[in-house]
Design a protein around this motif. Structure first.
Motif, mmCIF file in Angstrom:
data_model
loop_
_atom_site.group_PDB
_atom_site.id
_atom_site.type_symbol
_atom_site.label_atom_id
_atom_site.label_comp_id
_atom_site.label_asym_id
_atom_site.label_seq_id
_atom_site.Cartn_x
_atom_site.Cartn_y
_atom_site.Cartn_z
ATOM 1 N N TYR A 91 0.818 -1.213 0.000
ATOM 2 C CA TYR A 91 0.000 0.000 0.000
ATOM 3 C C TYR A 91 0.855 1.268 0.000
ATOM 4 O O TYR A 91 0.420 2.324 -0.473
ATOM 5 C CB TYR A 91 -0.949 -0.008 1.203
ATOM 6 C CG TYR A 91 -0.346 0.443 2.506
ATOM 7 C CD1 TYR A 91 -0.655 1.688 3.039
ATOM 8 C CD2 TYR A 91 0.551 -0.367 3.207
ATOM 9 C CE1 TYR A 91 -0.107 2.115 4.240
ATOM 10 C CE2 TYR A 91 1.104 0.055 4.405
ATOM 11 C CZ TYR A 91 0.778 1.290 4.915
ATOM 12 O OH TYR A 91 1.331 1.717 6.100
ATOM 13 N N LYS A 92 2.097 1.175 0.527
ATOM 14 C CA LYS A 92 2.967 2.356 0.553
ATOM 15 C C LYS A 92 3.326 2.811 -0.864
ATOM 16 O O LYS A 92 3.493 4.007 -1.119
ATOM 17 C CB LYS A 92 4.231 2.054 1.350
ATOM 18 C CG LYS A 92 3.982 1.849 2.841
ATOM 19 C CD LYS A 92 5.282 1.567 3.582
ATOM 20 C CE LYS A 92 5.032 1.338 5.067
ATOM 21 N NZ LYS A 92 6.286 1.012 5.799
ATOM 22 N N LEU A 95 0.439 4.839 -2.085
ATOM 23 C CA LEU A 95 0.430 6.184 -1.496
ATOM 24 C C LEU A 95 1.465 7.074 -2.178
ATOM 25 O O LEU A 95 1.219 8.260 -2.415
ATOM 26 C CB LEU A 95 0.714 6.092 0.003
ATOM 27 C CG LEU A 95 -0.313 5.334 0.849
ATOM 28 C CD1 LEU A 95 0.114 5.309 2.306
ATOM 29 C CD2 LEU A 95 -1.701 5.964 0.714
ATOM 30 N N ASP A 116 -6.862 -0.422 7.993
ATOM 31 C CA ASP A 116 -6.318 0.928 8.034
ATOM 32 C C ASP A 116 -5.478 1.229 6.795
ATOM 33 O O ASP A 116 -5.407 2.381 6.345
ATOM 34 C CB ASP A 116 -5.487 1.136 9.305
ATOM 35 C CG ASP A 116 -4.312 0.177 9.403
ATOM 36 O OD1 ASP A 116 -4.448 -0.989 9.001
ATOM 37 O OD2 ASP A 116 -3.240 0.600 9.887
ATOM 38 N N ARG A 117 -4.871 0.192 6.226
ATOM 39 C CA ARG A 117 -4.094 0.389 5.000
ATOM 40 C C ARG A 117 -5.014 0.648 3.809
ATOM 41 O O ARG A 117 -4.720 1.503 2.961
ATOM 42 C CB ARG A 117 -3.211 -0.831 4.738
ATOM 43 C CG ARG A 117 -2.134 -1.023 5.799
ATOM 44 C CD ARG A 117 -1.295 -2.261 5.534
ATOM 45 N NE ARG A 117 -0.233 -2.406 6.541
ATOM 46 C CZ ARG A 117 0.640 -3.398 6.567
ATOM 47 N NH1 ARG A 117 0.575 -4.360 5.648
ATOM 48 N NH2 ARG A 117 1.572 -3.443 7.505
ATOM 49 N N GLN A 119 -7.951 1.981 4.033
ATOM 50 C CA GLN A 119 -8.468 3.333 4.249
ATOM 51 C C GLN A 119 -7.462 4.392 3.810
ATOM 52 O O GLN A 119 -7.841 5.412 3.224
ATOM 53 C CB GLN A 119 -8.824 3.523 5.722
ATOM 54 C CG GLN A 119 -10.035 2.746 6.177
ATOM 55 C CD GLN A 119 -10.326 2.936 7.658
ATOM 56 O OE1 GLN A 119 -9.588 3.622 8.364
ATOM 57 N NE2 GLN A 119 -11.420 2.344 8.147
ATOM 58 N N ALA A 120 -6.182 4.154 4.069
ATOM 59 C CA ALA A 120 -5.154 5.120 3.685
ATOM 60 C C ALA A 120 -5.080 5.281 2.174
ATOM 61 O O ALA A 120 -4.973 6.401 1.651
ATOM 62 C CB ALA A 120 -3.800 4.680 4.245
ATOM 63 N N VAL A 121 -5.151 4.157 1.461
ATOM 64 C CA VAL A 121 -5.097 4.216 0.002
ATOM 65 C C VAL A 121 -6.339 4.909 -0.552
ATOM 66 O O VAL A 121 -6.245 5.781 -1.439
ATOM 67 C CB VAL A 121 -4.947 2.803 -0.600
ATOM 68 C CG1 VAL A 121 -5.087 2.843 -2.122
ATOM 69 C CG2 VAL A 121 -3.595 2.207 -0.217
ATOM 70 N N SER A 123 -8.281 7.031 0.952
ATOM 71 C CA SER A 123 -8.232 8.459 1.295
ATOM 72 C C SER A 123 -7.321 9.213 0.342
ATOM 73 O O SER A 123 -7.655 10.323 -0.107
ATOM 74 C CB SER A 123 -7.744 8.634 2.734
ATOM 75 O OG SER A 123 -8.677 8.119 3.648
ATOM 76 N N ALA A 124 -6.177 8.619 0.013
ATOM 77 C CA ALA A 124 -5.256 9.261 -0.926
ATOM 78 C C ALA A 124 -5.894 9.390 -2.306
ATOM 79 O O ALA A 124 -5.754 10.423 -2.978
ATOM 80 C CB ALA A 124 -3.954 8.467 -1.012
#
Length: 371
Positions: A91-92, A95, A116-117, A119-121, A123-124
């Protein structure tokens, strides 16, 4: 020959991959994928430029590592078309390419790991206006689905897709497209038909790992043709074990044959027989190679005798009909001039390019008047 297609397309939600609209009333877009080492920025950009020249609307680039992500950023800055980053697990990387201006993320949410990973992707993607492509492949189904179904099936492909879609639905992220590819034509077609009834998002069509240039073109044309005739499909990739430029050419020829896109020359040519008054096959091979750069829609018929030639020529922008002692050229359906065999290809190329310039100038004049 530029009549409207009788195909009634499935109504889908429209998303944007960079400047290219996908779904809704947008034209069906043609995609391909680079096969260069992403770390070789110059080679990758050169291939993207060739794909764009061939007519690719969108290009996908593999981004397997963080180093590749940094290279992707440099590639994106030089690309003439929107780019999709192909990411599978980390996922990094997603991002990072989001920060670098990617136009679409090809990533399956269920493969990323913790919520949470995901969600992070998402959201980005939301913050940067980036759509996501969910890509399901019969060759890489989740182990739980392999156990459940025993082997890849249309139902397994659709269930996999719906699992990934559920992740995005829970996060209220509707801007995605989906593919459910298989190398088996029947499996892919059945999966796409099922999925098309379940979601409103655009569908990315493909028969994966279709084969070499000839066999892959045939298999893709049958599978994608069945779906496109159903009105299913908003963007396509023809997967060939060949130069990616060939994927784009085949894709456009497919869409042109169904009157779903009009770009470049639409050739009508006879298969050649003993009635021919010139070398039809050699003429066609030469014209296709020489006129590969033309993107303006134009109908050109190349018929070797007077049996079918006049009828086809009258429906074409430019038509060549074999005759003796000279061949007759029709322009806009009317007899215009005669061409002898000794300089046939040169003379016909000149006439075609003249007609292209005429059409382009007329279009520019229309735009100027309307502006």
């Amino acid at each position: 020959m530029h009549a409207q297609s009788p195909i009634q397309r499935r109504k889908s939600r429209q998303i944007h991959v960079g400047s290219v609209a996908v779904g809704g009333d947008a034209p069906i877009s043609v995609q391909s994928m680079t096969n260069t080492d992403t770390l070789d920025v110059d080679a990758t950009v050169e291939q993207i430029n060739r794909l764009a020249m061939a007519g690719a609307d969108i290009v996908r680039v593999s981004v397997p590592t963080m180093d590749a992500a940094e290279a992707f950023g440099r590639i994106k800055a030089r690309s003439p078309v929107p780019l999709v980053a192909d990411i599978h697990f980390d996922y990094k990387i997603a991002l990072r390419v989001a920060e670098l201006g990617v136009d679409c993320l090809r990533i399956n949410p269920g493969n990323i790991g913790r919520e949470d990973r995901v969600q992070a992707v998402v959201s980005a993607a939301r913050d940067n206006g980036i759509p996501i492509r969910i890509g399901v492949n019969a060759g890489s189904l989740e182990k739980s689905l392999q156990r459940k179904y025993g082997e890849p099936t249309p139902a397994a492909l659709v269930e996999s897709a719906m699992r990934h879609i559920d992740h995005l639905d829970r996060l209220d992220f509707p801007d995605f497209k989906v593919s459910v590819k298989a190398s088996d034509v029947f499996m892919a077609v059945a999966a796409y038909r099922d999925l098309a009834t379940r979601i409103e998002q655009p569908l990315h069509l493909g028969i994966t790992e279709a084969g070499g240039l000839r066999s892959g073109t045939v298999k893709s044309s049958i599978g994608l043709g069945m779906l496109l005739m159903d009105g299913i499909g908003d963007t396509i990739r023809v997967s060939l074990a060949a130069d990616p430029v060939e994927e784009v050419k085949v894709g456009y020829d497919m869409l042109k044959s169904l009157r779903l896109r009009s770009k470049g020359i639409n050739f009508v040519a006879c298969p050649s027989c003993s009635r021919q008054n010139f070398d039809v096959i050699g003429t066609m091979n030469a014209l296709e190679e020489r006129l590969d750069d033309i993107m303006t829609p134009l109908d050109v018929s190349v018929i070797g005798c007077v049996v079918n030639g006049p009828g086809e020529a009258k429906e074409s922008d430019i038509g060549l009909t074999g005759g003796s002692p000279a061949n007759l050229v029709y322009i806009d359906g009317k007899p215009a001039s005669k061409l002898r065999n000794d300089h046939l290809v040169d003379d016909l190329e000149r006439l075609i390019r003249d007609k292209v310039r005429e059409k382009e100038q007329a279009e520019q004049n229309t735009i100027a008047r309307e502006g």
